[in-house]
Design a protein around this motif. Structure first.
Motif, PDB file in Angstrom:
ATOM      1  N   THR A  99      31.758  39.022  17.521  1.00  0.00           N
ATOM      2  CA  THR A  99      32.504  39.444  18.712  1.00  0.00           C
ATOM      3  C   THR A  99      32.238  38.506  19.891  1.00  0.00           C
ATOM      4  O   THR A  99      31.221  37.787  19.912  1.00  0.00           O
ATOM      5  CB  THR A  99      32.134  40.892  19.105  1.00  0.00           C
ATOM      6  N   ALA A 100      33.149  38.525  20.844  1.00  0.00           N
ATOM      7  CA  ALA A 100      32.979  37.778  22.095  1.00  0.00           C
ATOM      8  C   ALA A 100      33.732  38.518  23.186  1.00  0.00           C
ATOM      9  O   ALA A 100      34.724  39.193  22.916  1.00  0.00           O
ATOM     10  CB  ALA A 100      33.503  36.358  21.950  1.00  0.00           C
ATOM     11  N   PHE A 101      33.241  38.417  24.400  1.00  0.00           N
ATOM     12  CA  PHE A 101      33.912  39.031  25.546  1.00  0.00           C
ATOM     13  C   PHE A 101      33.438  38.329  26.800  1.00  0.00           C
ATOM     14  O   PHE A 101      32.468  37.557  26.783  1.00  0.00           O
ATOM     15  CB  PHE A 101      33.620  40.542  25.615  1.00  0.00           C
ATOM     16  N   CYS A 113      30.168  36.026  26.806  1.00  0.00           N
ATOM     17  CA  CYS A 113      29.200  36.557  25.843  1.00  0.00           C
ATOM     18  C   CYS A 113      29.743  36.391  24.426  1.00  0.00           C
ATOM     19  O   CYS A 113      30.926  36.600  24.187  1.00  0.00           O
ATOM     20  CB  CYS A 113      28.953  38.048  26.083  1.00  0.00           C
ATOM     21  N   PHE A 114      28.869  36.039  23.517  1.00  0.00           N
ATOM     22  CA  PHE A 114      29.263  35.937  22.116  1.00  0.00           C
ATOM     23  C   PHE A 114      28.078  36.323  21.244  1.00  0.00           C
ATOM     24  O   PHE A 114      26.918  36.164  21.633  1.00  0.00           O
ATOM     25  CB  PHE A 114      29.764  34.531  21.774  1.00  0.00           C
ATOM     26  N   SER A 115      28.384  36.848  20.068  1.00  0.00           N
ATOM     27  CA  SER A 115      27.324  37.311  19.162  1.00  0.00           C
ATOM     28  C   SER A 115      27.009  36.243  18.126  1.00  0.00           C
ATOM     29  O   SER A 115      27.793  35.319  17.877  1.00  0.00           O
ATOM     30  CB  SER A 115      27.771  38.590  18.453  1.00  0.00           C
ATOM     31  N   VAL A 130      38.643  32.279  19.295  1.00  0.00           N
ATOM     32  CA  VAL A 130      38.073  33.459  19.965  1.00  0.00           C
ATOM     33  C   VAL A 130      37.634  33.108  21.385  1.00  0.00           C
ATOM     34  O   VAL A 130      37.933  33.824  22.348  1.00  0.00           O
ATOM     35  CB  VAL A 130      36.879  34.019  19.146  1.00  0.00           C
ATOM     36  N   ILE A 131      36.930  31.976  21.515  1.00  0.00           N
ATOM     37  CA  ILE A 131      36.441  31.531  22.823  1.00  0.00           C
ATOM     38  C   ILE A 131      37.611  31.214  23.759  1.00  0.00           C
ATOM     39  O   ILE A 131      37.583  31.540  24.948  1.00  0.00           O
ATOM     40  CB  ILE A 131      35.528  30.291  22.674  1.00  0.00           C
ATOM     41  N   ALA A 132      38.666  30.596  23.213  1.00  0.00           N
ATOM     42  CA  ALA A 132      39.845  30.259  24.030  1.00  0.00           C
ATOM     43  C   ALA A 132      40.471  31.516  24.625  1.00  0.00           C
ATOM     44  O   ALA A 132      40.895  31.532  25.786  1.00  0.00           O
ATOM     45  CB  ALA A 132      40.867  29.506  23.176  1.00  0.00           C
ATOM     46  N   HIS A 133      40.511  32.589  23.833  1.00  0.00           N
ATOM     47  CA  HIS A 133      41.051  33.859  24.315  1.00  0.00           C
ATOM     48  C   HIS A 133      40.249  34.358  25.520  1.00  0.00           C
ATOM     49  O   HIS A 133      40.813  34.787  26.534  1.00  0.00           O
ATOM     50  CB  HIS A 133      41.011  34.892  23.182  1.00  0.00           C
ATOM     51  N   GLU A 134      38.915  34.301  25.411  1.00  0.00           N
ATOM     52  CA  GLU A 134      38.055  34.769  26.506  1.00  0.00           C
ATOM     53  C   GLU A 134      38.179  33.873  27.731  1.00  0.00           C
ATOM     54  O   GLU A 134      38.194  34.364  28.866  1.00  0.00           O
ATOM     55  CB  GLU A 134      36.597  34.846  26.029  1.00  0.00           C
TER      56      GLU A 134
END
Length: 201
Positions: A99-101, A113-115, A130-134
């Motif tokens: 996950t990331a947020f 934040c990322f797991s 995923v990172i690009a989305h955040e």
């Protein structure tokens, strides 16, 4: 989410103070704006504490991320440079759930934040997606938009309650024709619509 919940609790407390005659409606609205501004400004620090306590989140420098995946670290720096945003402060969660947020008040104090699970189950290209989305949330200033939107919804509720009380005090025959009652009803309807717009947002 916590900010919204506490914001609504604060509104109810203010309305209770208003109905008891302790404060005027202008103070209620003013304090709502002030409380939400203060919450928007300091909430990242409280969230940092909360994530450290519950998830053992650790701050990570970009150099430490390079050791884990140089490609992902370079991707973050490259995208931040492209969109003229500051590289967010990184947080690492030692959990296998991928996950990331992100959170913060704006670009100036955003946290990404990322797991550990991202690096366990995803390849570099998937992690970049995923990172690009955040990073998109940070670049579009979503934190600020949500704070302004939720403040507007709270003020609609306060106005509806103020006008409902004012209408109750007016004389019996004029209640149905009272413009304040109509505005109060419209405010209440818009408040409900606003709640769903917040969820949509």
């Amino acid at each position: 989410t916590l900010g919204l919940i506490f914001g609504f609790v604060f509104v109810v407390v203010l309305l209770a103070a208003y109905f008891s005659g302790s404060v005027d409606i202008t103070y209620v609205i003013g304090l709502t704006v002030l409380f939400n501004f203060f919450g928007w400004l300091v909430s990242p620090f409280f969230m940092d504490l909360m994530f450290r306590w519950f998830y053992s989140t650790k701050k990570m420098e970009i150099g430490e991320l390079e050791e884990k995946s140089k490609r992902v670290a370079d991707f973050i720096v490259r995208k931040c440079k492209k969109y003229s945003i500051k590289v967010p402060s990184l947080r690492h969660i030692t959990d296998d759930n991928p996950t990331a947020f992100c959170f913060g008040s704006g670009v100036f104090n955003a946290r990404l934040c990322f797991s550990e699970g991202l690096f366990t189950y995803l390849n570099d290209e998937e992690i970049e997606a995923v990172i690009a989305h955040e990073l998109g949330h940070i670049q579009r200033r979503d934190f600020i938009i949500m704070t302004i939107a939720s403040t507007g919804v709270q003020i609609l509720y306060e106005i509806s309650q103020y006008l409902a009380r004012k209408n109750l005090r007016s004389s019996g025959d004029n209640k149905g024709k009272n413009p304040a009652a109509i505005v109060g009803l419209v405010s209440y309807v818009l408040y409900f619509i606003g709640i769903y717009l917040l969820l949509f947002l």
